[in-house]
Design an enzyme around this catalytic site. Structure first.
Site, PDB file in Angstrom:
ATOM      1  N   GLU A  60      40.483  32.155  33.469  1.00  0.00           N
ATOM      2  CA  GLU A  60      39.526  32.802  34.399  1.00  0.00           C
ATOM      3  C   GLU A  60      38.156  32.471  33.964  1.00  0.00           C
ATOM      4  O   GLU A  60      38.039  32.593  32.819  1.00  0.00           O
ATOM      5  CB  GLU A  60      39.820  34.263  34.435  1.00  0.00           C
ATOM      6  CG  GLU A  60      38.951  34.924  35.659  1.00  0.00           C
ATOM      7  CD  GLU A  60      39.110  36.374  35.759  1.00  0.00           C
ATOM      8  OE1 GLU A  60      38.528  36.947  36.684  1.00  0.00           O
ATOM      9  OE2 GLU A  60      39.625  37.061  34.736  1.00  0.00           O
ATOM     10  N   LYS A 130      40.281  36.088  44.591  1.00  0.00           N
ATOM     11  CA  LYS A 130      40.651  37.489  43.823  1.00  0.00           C
ATOM     12  C   LYS A 130      40.590  38.667  44.791  1.00  0.00           C
ATOM     13  O   LYS A 130      39.499  38.848  45.424  1.00  0.00           O
ATOM     14  CB  LYS A 130      39.676  37.611  42.647  1.00  0.00           C
ATOM     15  CG  LYS A 130      40.348  38.791  41.651  1.00  0.00           C
ATOM     16  CD  LYS A 130      39.205  39.072  40.425  1.00  0.00           C
ATOM     17  CE  LYS A 130      39.798  39.783  39.602  1.00  0.00           C
ATOM     18  NZ  LYS A 130      38.807  39.500  38.340  1.00  0.00           N
ATOM     19  N   CYS A 171      43.803  38.029  37.337  1.00  0.00           N
ATOM     20  CA  CYS A 171      43.496  39.272  36.224  1.00  0.00           C
ATOM     21  C   CYS A 171      43.722  40.500  36.862  1.00  0.00           C
ATOM     22  O   CYS A 171      45.009  41.030  36.790  1.00  0.00           O
ATOM     23  CB  CYS A 171      41.857  39.268  35.802  1.00  0.00           C
ATOM     24  SG  CYS A 171      41.431  40.035  34.323  1.00  0.00           S
TER      25      CYS A 171
END
Length: 293
Positions: A60, A130, A171
């Site tokens: 990331e 995301k 994440c």
């Protein structure tokens, strides 16, 4: 700085008859400039290819400091930006599938935390923005608010390598079991989460979340982190890993920059679904999970 390399023995081929895929998890240190970050990534991608990897995964926010103040300065259009062009070129040069970690994407006035995937001809196969932004406040430990700078994505993204279908998350997304379950419904046997966990929740939750998502959905799960550098405002945890459908950790990095090479035996996905047939045993008459996009 010397990079550690861990390597397995099987070949990188995947197809209808050969269900083995060699995967590289590339845990990277940040560099002082965006151009140096890109150059470091490209160098390690080439090393991964030399070790036989066909699927290569970056961490990331690998081309930018993980900071709400820096996202806008490092943002670019995907796939027309500098980082995307470099990744597309090296993927085409090497004939590999390349998951470009994440980096800040600009579209109009909005910024996203985006994971692009490039195919072996350098084509953009998909990009994932995301969905769940990292807003956390543990006083004295870690406070971060991605939503102060970024816009959340609004759809899932998958790509395929031969018979293997792969889903993407980033994440914080892995804290939401419904997301991985939706990808399982779409037929994914692997999920990839480029992830910059913090050093406080990392020891508590990192392995647990990777193993849980793998076990719950009977799939391979890769968590790929930046290397740990104690000098920036936000410090990443490290310890990139790959879990198998039994919830076992196949390989795990340490804190420094490291290249992990692992072989996934995709026959395992079919075997565990036969031996522990929970996916067939779900009570759709009582509860239902549905991906909207």
């Amino acid at each position: 700085m010397k990079m550690q390399i861990r390597e397995a023995d099987a070949g990188p081929i995947i197809g209808k008859d050969t269900l083995k895929l060699r995967v590289a998890l590339v845990q990277l240190y940040g560099r002082p400039t965006k151009q140096e970050c890109i150059a470091n990534a490209v160098s390690q991608i080439r090393q991964a290819k030399d070790r036989g990897a066909r699927l290569i995964i970056l961490p990331e926010c690998f081309n930018s400091p993980y900071s709400t103040a820096e996202f806008g300065r490092h943002a670019e259009e995907i796939p027309r930006g500098e980082t995307s062009q470099a990744l597309a070129k090296v993927a085409a040069d090497l004939g590999v599938y390349l998951v470009g970690g994440t980096y800040p994407e600009r579209e109009g006035t909005r910024l996203y935390n985006t994971c692009p995937v490039f195919g072996p001809k350098g084509e953009l196969l998909c990009k994932y923005r995301k969905l769940h932004l990292f807003d956390m406040d543990i006083p004295g430990r870690c406070t971060f608010q991605e939503s102060s700078a970024l816009t959340a994505g609004d759809r899932l993204a998958t790509f395929s390598i031969g018979s293997l279908k792969i889903g993407l998350g980033i994440c914080w997304d892995k804290r939401f079991p419904e997301l991985a379950a939706c990808y399982r419904q779409l037929g994914c046997d692997m999920m990839i989460f480029p992830s910059a966990f913090d050093p406080y929740t990392g020891p508590l939750h990192w392995d647990l979340l990777g193993r849980a998502r793998a076990l719950d959905n009977q799939m391979f799960v890769a968590l790929v982190s930046p290397a740990r550098d104690p000098t920036p405002e936000y410090v990443a945890y490290g310890y990139s890993l790959m879990c198998d459908p039994w919830g076992r950790v196949l390989c795990r990095a340490k804190e420094e920059q490291e290249l992990l090479i692992t072989d996934t035996d995709l026959k395992m996905c079919g075997e565990i679904k036969q031996q522990i047939p929970i996916l067939r045993q779900k009570r759709d008459d009582i509860y239902e999970l549905k991906a909207m996009k």
